[in-house]
Design a protein around this motif. Structure first.
Motif, short mmCIF file in Angstrom:
data_model
loop_
_atom_site.label_atom_id
_atom_site.label_comp_id
_atom_site.label_asym_id
_atom_site.label_seq_id
_atom_site.Cartn_x
_atom_site.Cartn_y
_atom_site.Cartn_z
N GLY A 25 -41.14 -70.45 -3.42
CA GLY A 25 -42.19 -70.37 -2.42
C GLY A 25 -41.65 -69.61 -1.22
O GLY A 25 -40.54 -69.11 -1.22
N PRO A 26 -42.45 -69.54 -0.13
CA PRO A 26 -41.99 -68.84 1.06
C PRO A 26 -40.71 -69.46 1.61
O PRO A 26 -40.59 -70.67 1.69
CB PRO A 26 -43.16 -69.05 2.05
CG PRO A 26 -44.33 -69.39 1.21
CD PRO A 26 -43.78 -70.08 0.00
N ARG B 278 -50.05 -74.70 -2.36
CA ARG B 278 -48.61 -74.66 -2.66
C ARG B 278 -47.86 -73.84 -1.60
O ARG B 278 -46.81 -74.25 -1.12
CB ARG B 278 -48.36 -74.06 -4.05
CG ARG B 278 -48.67 -74.99 -5.18
CD ARG B 278 -48.39 -74.27 -6.50
NE ARG B 278 -48.77 -75.08 -7.62
CZ ARG B 278 -47.91 -75.55 -8.52
NH1 ARG B 278 -46.63 -75.26 -8.43
NH2 ARG B 278 -48.33 -76.30 -9.51
N ASP B 279 -48.40 -72.68 -1.26
CA ASP B 279 -47.76 -71.83 -0.26
C ASP B 279 -47.65 -72.56 1.08
O ASP B 279 -46.61 -72.52 1.74
CB ASP B 279 -48.53 -70.52 -0.07
CG ASP B 279 -48.43 -69.60 -1.28
OD1 ASP B 279 -47.56 -69.82 -2.15
OD2 ASP B 279 -49.24 -68.64 -1.33
N ARG B 280 -48.74 -73.22 1.48
CA ARG B 280 -48.74 -73.95 2.74
C ARG B 280 -47.74 -75.10 2.71
O ARG B 280 -46.99 -75.31 3.67
CB ARG B 280 -50.15 -74.46 3.06
CG ARG B 280 -50.27 -75.09 4.44
CD ARG B 280 -51.70 -75.48 4.80
NE ARG B 280 -52.17 -76.55 3.95
CZ ARG B 280 -53.20 -76.46 3.10
NH1 ARG B 280 -53.86 -75.32 2.98
NH2 ARG B 280 -53.57 -77.50 2.38
N THR C 265 -38.69 -74.19 -3.64
CA THR C 265 -39.29 -74.04 -4.97
C THR C 265 -40.08 -75.30 -5.29
O THR C 265 -40.01 -76.30 -4.58
CB THR C 265 -38.21 -73.83 -6.05
OG1 THR C 265 -37.38 -75.00 -6.11
CG2 THR C 265 -37.36 -72.61 -5.76
N PHE C 266 -40.80 -75.26 -6.38
CA PHE C 266 -41.56 -76.41 -6.86
C PHE C 266 -40.97 -76.93 -8.15
O PHE C 266 -40.61 -76.15 -9.03
CB PHE C 266 -43.04 -76.07 -7.07
CG PHE C 266 -43.80 -76.00 -5.78
CD1 PHE C 266 -43.82 -74.83 -5.05
CD2 PHE C 266 -44.45 -77.10 -5.28
CE1 PHE C 266 -44.49 -74.76 -3.84
CE2 PHE C 266 -45.13 -77.05 -4.08
CZ PHE C 266 -45.14 -75.88 -3.35
N THR D 28 -53.38 -81.38 -9.45
CA THR D 28 -53.66 -79.95 -9.34
C THR D 28 -53.57 -79.51 -7.89
O THR D 28 -54.10 -80.17 -7.01
CB THR D 28 -55.09 -79.65 -9.87
OG1 THR D 28 -55.18 -80.13 -11.21
CG2 THR D 28 -55.39 -78.17 -9.85
N LEU D 29 -52.91 -78.37 -7.68
CA LEU D 29 -52.82 -77.76 -6.35
C LEU D 29 -53.14 -76.28 -6.46
O LEU D 29 -52.59 -75.58 -7.30
CB LEU D 29 -51.42 -77.91 -5.76
CG LEU D 29 -50.95 -79.29 -5.37
CD1 LEU D 29 -49.50 -79.23 -4.90
CD2 LEU D 29 -51.84 -79.88 -4.28
N ALA D 30 -54.01 -75.80 -5.59
CA ALA D 30 -54.33 -74.38 -5.55
C ALA D 30 -53.11 -73.60 -5.04
O ALA D 30 -52.29 -74.15 -4.30
CB ALA D 30 -55.52 -74.14 -4.62
N PRO D 31 -52.97 -72.34 -5.42
CA PRO D 31 -51.82 -71.54 -4.98
C PRO D 31 -51.67 -71.50 -3.46
O PRO D 31 -50.55 -71.58 -2.95
CB PRO D 31 -52.12 -70.14 -5.54
CG PRO D 31 -53.00 -70.39 -6.72
CD PRO D 31 -53.83 -71.59 -6.37
#
Length: 189
Positions: free
Chosen positions: A33-34, A60-62, A47-48, A54-57
């Motif tokens: 991730g960022p 995840r970024d946030r 990282t994840f 479920t998580l929207a992209p």
């Protein structure tokens, strides 16, 4: 919903033990991730790992940005930042709940450099990695375990390589994500 509540309760119960018990190095997990930069020449790689639900992209970024900042603020305050030599580490736990701050203060030799701060004149960070395991309910994150790995060297009277690793348990609050518990280790390499 019952499974999510049980998983949340399990996360909370796991966090009540705030002692050192090994955790695996999160360095090789999932997509990156960022990254969050610190004032030092090291970038925290976020990282994840396991995402339950479920998580929207964009979520995840946030999360990568927000939780990366919480971890970076802690590692800066507790280990990497400040002037050395020093003995005062009383502000080493930004982003922790009041209860977790009290616990960390009791474990300050583990959760900061208080045990070595007066014998070093600097810190040279080498690696900072965070892997996020997330519990999501109805597409919203409700709990996070951040697997943390921090490596740094010290300079001065005490020169050694130090590794801090383990888990931070985070919950969403009105003020953002907060650490409410931890299971960390710290030692020389």
């Amino acid at each position: 919903m019952g499974g999510a509540v049980a998983a949340t309760l399990g996360l909370a119960l796991a966090a009540t033990a705030c002692s050192g018990g090994g955790s695996d190095d999160p360095g090789d997990a999932g997509p990156t991730g960022p990254a969050q930069a610190t004032d030092h020449p090291v970038t925290t790689r976020v990282t994840f790992g396991k995402v339950t639900g479920t998580l929207a992209p964009q979520v995840r970024d946030r999360l990568a940005q927000q939780v990366g900042q919480v971890v970076t603020r802690w590692t800066e305050a507790a280990y990497l930042g400040g002037d050395y030599p020093r003995r005062d580490f009383s502000d080493s736990w930004p982003g922790f709940t009041a209860g977790a701050q009290r616990e960390a203060h009791g474990d300050r030799a583990l959760m900061s450099n208080e045990d070595i701060g007066d014998r070093i004149d600097g810190v040279v960070p080498h690696r900072s990695v965070v892997r996020l395991d997330v519990l999501a309910v109805k597409k919203h994150p409700v709990g996070i375990t951040a697997h943390v790995f921090l490596g740094f060297g010290t300079t001065g009277d005490l020169e050694k390589e130090v590794r801090v690793k383990g888990r931070l348990f985070l919950t969403p609050t009105d003020g953002g994500w907060k650490v409410f518990g931890y299971d960390m280790t710290k030692g020389a390499v």
